[in-house]
Motif scaffolding. Structure first.
Motif, short mmCIF file in Angstrom:
data_model
loop_
_atom_site.label_atom_id
_atom_site.label_comp_id
_atom_site.label_asym_id
_atom_site.label_seq_id
_atom_site.Cartn_x
_atom_site.Cartn_y
_atom_site.Cartn_z
N TRP A 358 115.29 -73.71 -62.32
CA TRP A 358 115.11 -72.91 -60.85
C TRP A 358 114.34 -73.97 -60.07
O TRP A 358 114.32 -73.77 -58.70
N GLY A 359 113.35 -74.79 -60.31
CA GLY A 359 112.49 -75.72 -59.60
C GLY A 359 113.22 -76.80 -58.94
O GLY A 359 114.08 -77.29 -59.51
N LEU A 360 112.58 -77.17 -57.87
CA LEU A 360 113.22 -78.49 -57.13
C LEU A 360 112.69 -79.48 -57.99
O LEU A 360 112.75 -80.78 -58.08
N ILE A 361 111.09 -79.22 -58.63
CA ILE A 361 110.52 -80.07 -59.55
C ILE A 361 110.49 -79.15 -60.72
O ILE A 361 109.97 -77.90 -60.54
N ASP A 362 110.85 -79.58 -61.87
CA ASP A 362 110.59 -78.69 -63.33
C ASP A 362 109.02 -78.52 -63.66
O ASP A 362 108.45 -79.56 -63.38
N GLY A 363 108.71 -77.40 -63.83
CA GLY A 363 107.23 -77.12 -64.07
C GLY A 363 107.08 -75.82 -64.75
O GLY A 363 107.90 -75.05 -64.83
N ASP A 364 105.85 -75.50 -65.02
CA ASP A 364 105.25 -74.37 -65.77
C ASP A 364 104.18 -73.75 -64.86
O ASP A 364 103.02 -74.23 -64.95
N ASN A 365 104.46 -72.87 -64.14
CA ASN A 365 103.37 -72.51 -63.41
C ASN A 365 102.10 -71.56 -64.00
O ASN A 365 100.78 -71.33 -63.55
N ASP A 366 102.43 -71.13 -65.18
CA ASP A 366 101.53 -70.53 -66.07
C ASP A 366 100.53 -71.52 -66.79
O ASP A 366 99.36 -71.34 -66.97
N ASN A 367 101.30 -72.61 -67.24
CA ASN A 367 100.69 -73.56 -67.98
C ASN A 367 100.18 -74.72 -67.25
O ASN A 367 99.67 -75.79 -67.78
N LEU A 368 100.42 -74.48 -66.01
CA LEU A 368 99.98 -75.87 -65.01
C LEU A 368 100.42 -77.17 -65.42
O LEU A 368 99.71 -78.23 -65.15
N LEU A 370 103.66 -79.93 -65.20
CA LEU A 370 104.80 -80.51 -64.22
C LEU A 370 105.68 -81.35 -65.09
O LEU A 370 105.09 -82.30 -65.72
N GLY A 371 106.96 -81.57 -64.54
CA GLY A 371 107.97 -82.38 -65.21
C GLY A 371 108.60 -83.16 -64.44
O GLY A 371 108.21 -83.53 -63.27
N ALA A 372 110.11 -83.45 -64.49
CA ALA A 372 110.80 -84.19 -63.65
C ALA A 372 111.26 -83.61 -62.45
O ALA A 372 111.24 -82.41 -62.19
N VAL A 373 111.53 -84.46 -61.23
CA VAL A 373 112.34 -83.87 -60.22
C VAL A 373 113.48 -83.83 -60.53
O VAL A 373 114.33 -84.58 -60.97
N SER A 374 114.10 -82.68 -60.17
CA SER A 374 115.42 -82.16 -60.49
C SER A 374 116.45 -82.86 -59.68
O SER A 374 116.24 -83.23 -58.54
N GLN A 375 117.54 -83.01 -60.14
CA GLN A 375 118.72 -83.48 -59.48
C GLN A 375 118.78 -82.87 -58.24
O GLN A 375 119.72 -83.17 -57.19
N LYS A 376 118.80 -81.35 -58.25
CA LYS A 376 118.74 -80.42 -57.34
C LYS A 376 118.14 -80.83 -55.90
O LYS A 376 118.63 -80.84 -54.90
N TYR A 377 116.96 -81.57 -56.21
CA TYR A 377 116.16 -81.88 -55.19
C TYR A 377 116.69 -82.79 -54.33
O TYR A 377 116.82 -82.81 -52.94
N PHE A 378 117.34 -83.74 -55.18
CA PHE A 378 118.13 -84.90 -54.13
C PHE A 378 119.22 -84.44 -53.54
O PHE A 378 119.93 -85.01 -52.46
N ALA A 379 119.99 -83.47 -54.14
CA ALA A 379 121.18 -82.85 -53.18
C ALA A 379 120.69 -81.95 -52.05
O ALA A 379 121.16 -82.38 -51.19
N LEU A 380 119.35 -81.40 -52.20
CA LEU A 380 119.02 -80.72 -51.24
C LEU A 380 118.38 -81.72 -50.11
O LEU A 380 118.37 -81.74 -48.82
N ALA A 381 117.93 -82.82 -50.48
CA ALA A 381 117.52 -83.91 -49.66
C ALA A 381 118.39 -84.29 -48.62
O ALA A 381 118.33 -84.88 -47.53
N GLN A 382 119.95 -84.39 -49.04
CA GLN A 382 120.98 -84.87 -48.06
C GLN A 382 121.08 -83.88 -46.93
O GLN A 382 121.51 -84.20 -45.75
N PHE A 383 120.61 -82.77 -46.76
CA PHE A 383 120.55 -81.84 -45.89
C PHE A 383 119.27 -81.70 -45.07
O PHE A 383 119.24 -81.91 -43.80
N ALA A 384 118.31 -81.55 -46.07
CA ALA A 384 116.68 -81.30 -45.46
C ALA A 384 116.24 -82.56 -44.53
O ALA A 384 115.64 -82.45 -43.53
N ARG A 385 116.66 -83.70 -44.90
CA ARG A 385 116.00 -85.03 -44.26
C ARG A 385 116.70 -85.32 -43.21
O ARG A 385 116.26 -85.91 -42.32
#
Length: 487
Positions: A358-368, A370-385
């Motif tokens: 679900w995240g643009l960056i993988d992570g767990d909000n309960d356990n605080l 953080l993981g890797a930046v999702s490929q989804k993030y870089f797909a959205l960057a094509q539009f948002a930037r």
């Protein structure tokens, strides 16, 4: 957000033919300079719930709200440059009121409880002891960091009325999920709560909310206090209409007559159509913008909702979108459908940080964690930037193309995707009065969904007369910027 997402993404009959083309032969699309699908307001993100967990992280603020490169987990990440932040007015508190305390659902996820500023019903004065303005510091801090990095548009939204306004004192929903949970004698108090936060933010946080949204997926029936995992509340359409009127009055009473009311953030395009058609003329006249969530994915009548909004003279936002496809393909598919049929003037992702794809960056909000930046993030960057506030959205000429025009820079932005066999895609600008300069460089950026290129830039594409073209591998999303273009 819908608490459980149906695994089958229904295909609407009208939009079935509008899905992205997958022909193997080279394709040419002609971009229209005469269309105007709205002035773009920006891409954005909701701050609940990830900002409650990670609201002190300046590197995350840089990644999401700036366009500079930031080192994260040893990787240089290009900032995505989001300009919209949706701030969640919480509904929870741990205090006792005359022996009464908040009821917590057995399945409630702690990170999804957001503190309410209004602690009890003793006083509506924001300077009284009934209010605590020190709570929710992390989400508020991320809001401030977003503004400092260039975010320009802010919305205040509510998932549920404060718990003591609810019939069962449970901000996760009514006991059956499908009935109103806001006490009738607190219809105006819910409006007072939101209007007071908006006034206080302008005076004390340096943030002026462009809009206030009192509901979140209100006609849906999954806001159940027995099983709920987050704050939520069902509102019948007639109740929505009453609260909208109250909210308009309370905002006006505080000198916020220019603050828009957004409604109704329904879960799907079709529910948004139904709610809008049932609100009544008094309520709809008080709504300054229609908000809808994108959880119908490739289904639903985007075109009908756009026609209703356009006919009523209302702007339209896709104010919440998310799914578990970390590859980015679903995100790109639905963004292209939104630009083609819904014509929103803003598009807002749900959880910037989350697990399960679900995240643009993988992570767990309960356990605080953080993981890797999702490929989804870089797909959205094509539009948002590249599609930035103030640009005019044009008809890209095909279901796989989005076009936006920057009149001040005389620049045309084209974003396109290819899900079929590898092929060349051609872009025809012959309808423009000045279609760029033949031989001029057209910078391009590429992301491949799933894996591969992560927003890589190239300087190998040039105008050839009134056209340019590029090779698209399977699963490629590419952005092009063409200079010296005049409509």
């Amino acid at each position: 957000m819908k608490q459980t997402i149906n695994g089958e993404w229904l295909l609407g009959l009208v939009l079935t033919a509008a899905t992205i083309q997958t022909a193997a032969a080279d394709l040419t699309t002609t971009i229209s300079p005469t269309t105007n699908w709205g002035t773009w307001e920006g891409f954005g993100v909701s701050l609940a719930w990830w900002a409650k967990a990670f609201g002190t992280r300046s590197d995350l603020a840089d990644i999401f709200f700036s366009t500079k490169s930031t080192t994260y987990n040893g990787q240089s990440v290009p900032g995505i440059g989001l300009t919209i932040a949706r701030y969640n007015a919480g509904a929870s508190s741990t205090n006792s009121i005359n022996g009464t305390t908040m009821v917590v659902s057995p399945d409630m996820i702690a990170s999804r409880q957001v503190d309410s500023y209004w602690l009890d019903w003793a006083s509506s004065s924001p300077s009284s002891s009934s209010w605590s303005w020190s709570v929710d510091a992390n989400q508020r801090n991320m809001l401030s960091m977003a503004k400092a990095r260039g975010a320009t548009t802010f919305e205040l939204f509510s998932n549920s009325p404060t718990w003591w306004m609810c019939l069962n004192h449970n901000p996760s929903g009514s006991n059956d999920g499908s009935s109103d949970n806001l006490q009738s004698w607190n219809y105006d108090q819910h409006a007072v709560y939101l209007a007071t936060i908006a006034e206080y933010a302008a005076s004390n946080w340096g943030v002026s909310f462009q809009s206030v949204e009192a509901f979140n997926e209100p006609v849906s029936d999954w806001w159940n206090g027995q099983t709920g995992t987050q704050e939520g509340c069902h509102f019948d359409v007639s109740t929505q209409a009453t609260v909208i009127g109250n909210l308009r009055t309370e905002l006006n009473n505080r000198g916020l007559s220019s603050t828009l009311i957004a409604a109704s953030d329904e879960n799907t395009y079709d529910l948004a159509v139904s709610t809008w058609n049932s609100l009544g003329s008094t309520a709809t006249s008080n709504v300054g913008r229609i908000n809808v969530h994108g959880y119908q994915y490739t289904g639903g009548r985007r075109d009908t909702l756009y026609s209703l909004a356009s006919g009523a003279g209302k702007r339209l936002w896709n104010s919440e979108y998310g799914e578990s496809d970390a590859t980015g393909q679903s995100l790109v598919t639905n963004l292209l459908l939104d630009f083609r049929w819904l014509h929103p003037t803003a598009w807002v992702y749900w959880q910037a940080i989350d697990g399960g794809g679900w995240g643009l960056i993988d992570g767990d909000n309960d356990n605080l964690s953080l993981g890797a930046v999702s490929q989804k993030y870089f797909a959205l960057a094509q539009f948002a930037r590249h599609i930035r506030p103030g640009m005019r959205i044009l008809d890209g000429g095909s279901n796989y193309t989005v076009a936006a025009y920057d009149s001040s820079a005389q620049k045309l932005v084209v974003v396109a995707a290819n899900w079929g066999a590898a092929q060349y895609l051609n872009f025809d600008l012959s309808s423009f009065s000045k279609p760029g300069v033949s031989g001029a460089l057209v910078p391009r950026w590429i992301t491949q969904v799933g894996s591969g290129s992560q927003y890589a830039s190239y300087s190998d594409t040039y105008m050839n007369g009134t056209k340019f073209w590029s090779y698209f591998p399977t699963g490629a999303v590419q952005t092009f910027e063409v200079s010296n273009v005049t409509l």
